[in-house]
Motif scaffolding. Structure first.
Motif, short mmCIF file in Angstrom:
data_model
loop_
_atom_site.label_atom_id
_atom_site.label_comp_id
_atom_site.label_asym_id
_atom_site.label_seq_id
_atom_site.Cartn_x
_atom_site.Cartn_y
_atom_site.Cartn_z
N HIS A 123 -0.76 1.47 1.62
CA HIS A 123 -0.70 0.01 1.51
C HIS A 123 -0.31 -0.44 0.11
N ALA A 174 -2.09 -5.90 3.97
CA ALA A 174 -1.52 -5.18 5.11
C ALA A 174 -2.17 -5.64 6.41
N ILE A 222 4.86 -1.52 8.12
CA ILE A 222 4.04 -2.35 7.22
C ILE A 222 3.06 -1.45 6.48
N GLU A 223 2.41 -0.57 7.23
CA GLU A 223 1.40 0.31 6.63
C GLU A 223 2.00 1.24 5.58
N ASP A 242 -0.74 -8.90 7.34
CA ASP A 242 0.63 -8.73 7.86
C ASP A 242 0.56 -8.30 9.33
N GLY A 251 4.66 0.69 3.91
CA GLY A 251 5.43 -0.02 2.90
C GLY A 251 6.90 0.34 2.97
#
Ligand SMILES: Nc1nc2c(ncn2[C@@H]2O[C@H](COP(=O)(O)OP(=O)(O)OP(=O)(O)O)[C@@H](O)[C@H]2O)c(=O)[nH]1
Ligand SMILES: [Mg+2]
Length: 343
Positions: free
Chosen positions: A131, A138, A37-38, A141, A40
């Motif tokens: 991010h 983020a 997630i961090e 998420d 991307g």
């Protein structure tokens, strides 16, 4: 609107096992998914989508306050108290000044190590760097990932400087502002901002001189703030619809006053559940997330449109910047009008 039809089996080979691991309660998978997630990673949004069906709306508590006020020390003690109540805890430390992520900040690495024995606590620090969708997006998420993982409570620590962080902390169900003795002037200086976002104040470092005076100052400011708000109502004092921010003295380093702070958090949470404010906060957060994602997607569309019409972007084009922008926006405007008409 219907839920996403996306199944976990549709995810790519990198993300599928991570999502499965998260739902199986594997910490390592959670840690890795958060990194995706961090950074991307391709398809990470799809991974977050598939988590949605597994989320329960975990309670979030934002802890903010000036650098060095003792937020991390306090969070550590809060985790102890919450664990005593048998709650599982996620901690997100948002560190905008750090270029590092993933618990590589020294303090957090130490914390993480000391907690390694307890699988029911998960620490994660996030830097402001990277991010694709923005830090706030983020962070939320990550909240969703911890929620789907099964955490009961999520603590979010931010220094509270900058728009980004205020946005993050405001989106928490309960906001705790950590002040320190003698901070009266600082508090005065941004009184409005702080009063507005704090549901609970912790006057930390209460082992130092002046803590009681600072607490009194805060109480007074809260009273004044509430009086101003209520000046147009008849029977203002016992207005059950208004939460009066609580002020608690803590000495995190000595593990003192932390129980009262937890009690204040619980009282606030019970209050907002009852009053409907919790639902409002959640709705606001949801809208904020949707708007952020929309903004990101629209940016990408704008890039594509602008790329296709390079002729309008050159300084020697015949048009002025407003006219060029209007021309580029034509396809969006048309689509939006159609969308609204259909709606
Ligand atoms: N005297 C005293 N010192 C404290 C207390 N709580 C924390 N400290 C000290 O204050 C310093 C900063 O503590 P942190 O917990 O790192 O503060 P922080 O707000 O997380 O700091 P940043 O994340 O850098 O903004 C450390 O040296 C702590 O030991 C307290 O209750 N009393
Ligand atoms: Mg800290």
């Amino acid at each position: 609107m219907s839920a996403s039809d996306l199944a976990i089996t549709d995810l790519n080979d990198d993300l599928r096992p991570l999502v499965e691991g998260v739902l199986d309660g594997e910490q390592l998978s959670l840690s890795r998914l958060i990194s995706r997630i961090e950074n991307g990673a391709p398809g990470y949004q799809d991974a977050v989508k598939t988590l949605h069906d597994h989320t329960t709306g975990t309670r979030t508590i934002g802890i903010t306050g000036q650098p060095g006020s003792g937020k991390s020390t306090l969070v550590d003690k809060l985790v102890d108290r919450l664990r005593e109540q048998d709650l599982t805890v996620g901690v997100i430390a948002v560190d905008p000044s750090s270029p590092y992520s993933g618990g590589s900040v020294l303090g957090d690495r130490v914390r993480q190590t000391s907690r390694n024995e307890d699988p029911n606590v998960f620490f994660r620090s996030m830097s402001a760097r990277g991010h694709v969708g923005g830090l706030a997006a983020a962070t939320f998420d990550v909240v969703h990932a911890m929620d789907a993982f099964g955490k009961d409570v999520i603590l979010i620590e931010t220094v509270g400087a900058g728009q980004n962080e205020v946005e993050i902390v405001r989106a928490a169900d309960t906001v705790c502002v950590v002040a320190i003795p003698g901070a009266g002037d600082d508090v005065q200086a941004n009184k409005a901002g702080i009063l507005e976002i704090a549901d609970v104040f912790a006057v930390n470092k209460a082992d130092l001189d002046g803590a009681t005076a600072t607490a009194q100052e805060l109480q007074q400011m809260i009273r004044i703030g509430q009086d101003l708000e209520r000046s147009d109502t008849d029977d203002p004092v016992d207005d059950p619809d208004t939460w009066v921010p609580r002020v608690e003295l803590t000495a995190a380093i000595k593990d003192e006053g932390v129980e009262n702070l937890v009690d204040a958090f619980d009282a606030h949470y019970a209050f907002i559940k009852e009053s409907g404010e919790l639902a409002e906060t959640r709705a606001r957060r949801f809208e904020q997330e949707v708007r952020t994602h929309m903004g990101n997607e629209l940016d990408q569309l704008a890039d594509a449109v602008a790329e296709a019409r390079r002729d309008l972007l050159a300084a020697d084009a015949d048009v002025d910047p407003y006219t060029a922008s209007e021309e580029l926006v034509v396809p969006f405007r048309r689509a939006v009008e159609e969308y609204i008409d259909d709606g």
